[in-house]
Design a protein around this motif. Structure first.
Motif, PDB file in Angstrom:
ATOM      1  N   THR A  39       0.828  -1.203   0.000  1.00  0.00           N
ATOM      2  CA  THR A  39       0.000   0.000   0.000  1.00  0.00           C
ATOM      3  C   THR A  39       0.863   1.255   0.000  1.00  0.00           C
ATOM      4  OG1 THR A  39      -1.754  -1.147   1.191  1.00  0.00           O
ATOM      5  CG2 THR A  39      -1.785   1.259   1.245  1.00  0.00           C
ATOM      6  N   TYR A  40       1.922   1.239   0.798  1.00  0.00           N
ATOM      7  CA  TYR A  40       2.815   2.399   0.871  1.00  0.00           C
ATOM      8  C   TYR A  40       3.453   2.685  -0.491  1.00  0.00           C
ATOM      9  CZ  TYR A  40       6.766   5.351   2.113  1.00  0.00           C
ATOM     10  OH  TYR A  40       7.671   6.361   2.170  1.00  0.00           O
ATOM     11  N   LEU A  41       3.909   1.635  -1.173  1.00  0.00           N
ATOM     12  CA  LEU A  41       4.567   1.838  -2.465  1.00  0.00           C
ATOM     13  C   LEU A  41       3.578   2.294  -3.525  1.00  0.00           C
ATOM     14  CD1 LEU A  41       7.006  -1.214  -2.527  1.00  0.00           C
ATOM     15  CD2 LEU A  41       7.551   1.179  -2.061  1.00  0.00           C
ATOM     16  N   LEU A  42       2.366   1.774  -3.480  1.00  0.00           N
ATOM     17  CA  LEU A  42       1.348   2.217  -4.428  1.00  0.00           C
ATOM     18  C   LEU A  42       0.980   3.675  -4.210  1.00  0.00           C
ATOM     19  CD1 LEU A  42      -1.020  -0.900  -4.531  1.00  0.00           C
ATOM     20  CD2 LEU A  42       0.529  -0.104  -6.337  1.00  0.00           C
ATOM     21  N   GLU A  43       0.952   4.111  -2.959  1.00  0.00           N
ATOM     22  CA  GLU A  43       0.607   5.498  -2.651  1.00  0.00           C
ATOM     23  C   GLU A  43       1.798   6.438  -2.822  1.00  0.00           C
ATOM     24  OE1 GLU A  43      -1.060   5.569   1.236  1.00  0.00           O
ATOM     25  OE2 GLU A  43      -2.907   4.545   0.651  1.00  0.00           O
ATOM     26  N   ASN A  44       3.018   5.864  -2.834  1.00  0.00           N
ATOM     27  CA  ASN A  44       4.233   6.677  -2.956  1.00  0.00           C
ATOM     28  C   ASN A  44       5.175   6.059  -4.006  1.00  0.00           C
ATOM     29  OD1 ASN A  44       4.029   8.585  -0.355  1.00  0.00           O
ATOM     30  ND2 ASN A  44       3.404   6.507   0.217  1.00  0.00           N
ATOM     31  N   PRO A  45       4.736   5.965  -5.269  1.00  0.00           N
ATOM     32  CA  PRO A  45       5.537   5.285  -6.299  1.00  0.00           C
ATOM     33  C   PRO A  45       6.881   5.968  -6.570  1.00  0.00           C
ATOM     34  CG  PRO A  45       3.711   6.483  -7.287  1.00  0.00           C
ATOM     35  CD  PRO A  45       3.470   6.497  -5.811  1.00  0.00           C
ATOM     36  N   GLU A  46       6.990   7.238  -6.174  1.00  0.00           N
ATOM     37  CA  GLU A  46       8.269   7.928  -6.376  1.00  0.00           C
ATOM     38  C   GLU A  46       9.394   7.269  -5.583  1.00  0.00           C
ATOM     39  OE1 GLU A  46       6.063  10.020  -3.026  1.00  0.00           O
ATOM     40  OE2 GLU A  46       5.589   9.255  -5.023  1.00  0.00           O
ATOM     41  N   VAL A  47       9.051   6.514  -4.533  1.00  0.00           N
ATOM     42  CA  VAL A  47      10.070   5.798  -3.770  1.00  0.00           C
ATOM     43  C   VAL A  47      10.787   4.783  -4.661  1.00  0.00           C
ATOM     44  CG1 VAL A  47      10.429   4.168  -1.874  1.00  0.00           C
ATOM     45  CG2 VAL A  47       8.887   6.115  -1.578  1.00  0.00           C
TER      46      VAL A  47
END
Length: 249
Positions: A39-47
């Protein structure tokens, strides 16, 4: 995503490897953690983009270091062999070595850039390494050029080299005969030298050196202890030269 969910993810990602043990989790804890990470990566793909950028930077830095080590380990063969043509300023403070093939389109594109570079900076020493890798016509041209240097000297080699770099026709024995006639060279002597052990040894040594440097294509340049694999315009080469001079001050 709430701060309550994001905080464990951030802490886990930031923690040292030995401080975080996935194997110590229960199946339920592992599934929950993986869901939060997703969920975190989907919400923050810039990571992901940032991580890829860091990886690419590290890989490029490793390549540069490897190339520097290769250039330094093979410096004598690169800069001080007895058979390569040396142009520009033979006493220049920076040496550029080019591995080239007369049938290589990018080598032909680089040729006027190299000439412009040597014209603008008269303190560059330029070494040519014949590396015929594009078939029999390339090998024929290189044998002819190297034989010309042996038979008629550096000035004749320079004339032949420049002409072949600008030549856009088919390289054949008849074309080389016409080239000898145009520059009033002893074609019979050059032809006799083309298949000699001396010419073969030059090309074998150049190929072995290219293999040592992991050069698989042309053009390839070595500037001091830096390697440039592929075409580069004169202004960028000048920047590399200026940087090397700055490092030596």
């Amino acid at each position: 995503m709430t701060i309550r969910l994001a905080l464990p993810v951030c802490l886990a990602l930031a923690a040292p490897a030995q401080a975080f043990d996935m194997d110590a989790m229960t199946p339920e804890e592992r599934a929950a953690f993986q869901a939060e990470v997703r969920t975190y990566l989907l919400e923050n793909p810039e990571v992901i983009r940032d991580a890829i950028g860091v990886l690419q930077l590290r890989e490029r830095q490793a390549e540069i270091l490897r190339d520097q080590q290769l250039a330094r380990a093979n410096a004598d063969a690169l800069f001080n062999d007895a058979h390569s043509f040396v142009g520009g300023n033979p006493d220049g403070d920076i040496t550029i070595v080019e591995f080239m093939d007369y049938r290589c389109g990018y080598c032909k594109r680089a040729f006027p850039e190299v000439e412009a570079l040597l014209g603008e900076d008269t303190n560059i020493r330029f070494v040519v390494k014949e590396l015929p890798i594009l078939g029999e016509p390339s090998l024929l041209a290189s044998r002819y050029a190297v034989a010309t240097k042996i038979v008629a000297g550096d000035a004749a080699y320079k004339d032949i080299h420049d002409t072949l770099m600008e030549f856009d026709g088919e390289i054949t024995p008849a074309a080389l005969t016409r080239l000898s006639e145009a520059f009033v060279l002893d074609h019979a002597a050059i032809t006799a030298a083309m298949d000699s052990d001396e010419v073969t040894d030059v090309l074998v040594q150049n190929r072995a050196l290219a293999d040592q440097l992991q050069i698989t294509g042309t053009p390839a340049f070595v500037v001091g202890d830096q390697m440039v694999r592929g075409f580069i315009p004169a202004d960028q080469m000048l920047l590399i030269v200026a940087d090397l001079r700055g490092q030596s001050e």
